[in-house]
Every structure is written in C-alpha cells, then in structure tokens.
Write a protein that holds these residues in place. Sequence first.
Motif, PDB file in Angstrom:
ATOM      1  N   THR A  93      -9.324 -29.890 -17.584  1.00 35.84           N
ATOM      2  CA  THR A  93      -8.572 -30.272 -18.503  1.00 35.84           C
ATOM      3  C   THR A  93      -7.253 -30.491 -17.933  1.00 35.84           C
ATOM      4  O   THR A  93      -6.780 -30.285 -16.883  1.00 35.84           O
TER       5      THR A  93
ATOM      6  N   CYS B 156       4.041 -35.226 -23.966  1.00 39.05           N
ATOM      7  CA  CYS B 156       3.933 -36.506 -24.718  1.00 39.05           C
ATOM      8  C   CYS B 156       4.549 -37.784 -24.200  1.00 39.05           C
ATOM      9  O   CYS B 156       5.989 -37.521 -23.869  1.00 39.05           O
TER      10      CYS B 156
ATOM     11  N   VAL C 297       0.413 -32.131 -24.701  1.00 38.23           N
ATOM     12  CA  VAL C 297      -0.623 -33.105 -25.137  1.00 38.23           C
ATOM     13  C   VAL C 297      -1.792 -32.705 -24.243  1.00 38.23           C
ATOM     14  O   VAL C 297      -1.832 -32.459 -22.857  1.00 38.23           O
TER      15      VAL C 297
ATOM     16  N   THR D 266      -5.755 -32.797 -23.015  1.00 32.96           N
ATOM     17  CA  THR D 266      -6.740 -33.842 -22.802  1.00 32.96           C
ATOM     18  C   THR D 266      -8.099 -32.941 -22.107  1.00 32.96           C
ATOM     19  O   THR D 266      -7.913 -33.101 -20.831  1.00 32.96           O
TER      20      THR D 266
ATOM     21  N   ASP E  37     -15.154 -36.850 -23.984  1.00 30.75           N
ATOM     22  CA  ASP E  37     -13.667 -36.810 -24.127  1.00 30.75           C
ATOM     23  C   ASP E  37     -13.086 -37.747 -22.998  1.00 30.75           C
ATOM     24  O   ASP E  37     -13.495 -38.699 -22.810  1.00 30.75           O
ATOM     25  N   TRP E  38     -12.139 -36.826 -22.355  1.00 29.22           N
ATOM     26  CA  TRP E  38     -11.336 -37.688 -21.201  1.00 29.22           C
ATOM     27  C   TRP E  38     -11.985 -37.848 -19.998  1.00 29.22           C
ATOM     28  O   TRP E  38     -12.712 -36.817 -19.632  1.00 29.22           O
TER      29      TRP E  38
ATOM     30  N   LEU F  63      -5.595 -41.936 -16.816  1.00 29.71           N
ATOM     31  CA  LEU F  63      -6.362 -41.150 -17.728  1.00 29.71           C
ATOM     32  C   LEU F  63      -6.956 -41.934 -18.681  1.00 29.71           C
ATOM     33  O   LEU F  63      -6.162 -42.894 -19.411  1.00 29.71           O
TER      34      LEU F  63
ATOM     35  N   VAL G 271      -4.846 -41.869 -25.331  1.00 24.82           N
ATOM     36  CA  VAL G 271      -4.341 -40.759 -25.671  1.00 24.82           C
ATOM     37  C   VAL G 271      -3.876 -40.913 -27.299  1.00 24.82           C
ATOM     38  O   VAL G 271      -2.707 -41.780 -27.594  1.00 24.82           O
TER      39      VAL G 271
ATOM     40  N   ASN H  71      -1.976 -39.301 -30.529  1.00 24.68           N
ATOM     41  CA  ASN H  71      -1.202 -37.834 -30.937  1.00 24.68           C
ATOM     42  C   ASN H  71      -1.212 -37.969 -32.486  1.00 24.68           C
ATOM     43  O   ASN H  71      -0.156 -37.613 -32.933  1.00 24.68           O
TER      44      ASN H  71
END
Length: 122
Positions: free
Chosen positions: A5, A10, A18, A20, A26-27, A38, A42, A44
């Motif tokens: 993770t 932000c 944040v 991810t 996912d990321w 990344l 993203v 938000n």
Amino acid sequence: MEYATAVHSCCCGCGERVVTPFTPTDWWMTFDGESVTLRPSVGNWNQDCRSHYVIEKNRVIECGHWSDTRVEAERRRDKRAKAGYYDRASALVRSAATSTESANGDAQTGGLWSRFRKWLSR
Ligand SMILES: [Zn+2]
C-alpha cells in the motif's frame, strides 16, 4: 511494501490522506531509482476536493473533473474487474488443491499397493 500500500497527502494540498492499495486490480507503483510513478489515476471522489491526478516520475499531472455518472461507471467497472480477477484466482487455487489431493492420493495408493505387494511376496 510490507502492506502492499502507498499512502500520501492529497496532491491538491487539502491535507487529506490518500490510501492506494497495490493489487492486480488496484494501483501499482514503480520506482526507477530516481522517481516514483503511481498508476492508474487517483480519483479522490469521497473527499471534498474531488481531485483527480496521476503521479508520473515524481510529477503530479491533473486529470480533470469526473462527473458522478463517470465515477459510478468506473466503480462498476472496477467491481467487475475485481470479481473476475478473484473468481479466476479462486478457480486456480481450487484446481491446485484438487491436483495436490489427486497427487497425494496416487502417492498413498501407490505406497499402500507397494506395501501390500511386499507383504504378499513374504
Ligand atoms: Zn485534496
């Protein structure tokens, strides 16, 4: 890496945290020794700022506003992608478990059979 993770403040500057997670649906993040990337973007959507960006080689690139309709469509796509991925993953696990049981069964049968033959030949 231990928790697969990334967490960052932000990029709009609002100060929200944040999170991810790194998973196949996912990321993902790369570090080339100098910079971090990344992906995917993203969004938000649950925060007041509703910021949307990607981080590419340490640079934040704004991706623009998404409507609620587009966010909902992305959530549905993400849900389908996760369901498909985890269905395939669990099918692989079941298949591996079945072939392991089968291999163990064969080994045990072979083991019993050869012991039985030895016992007969005494
Ligand atoms: Zn923000």
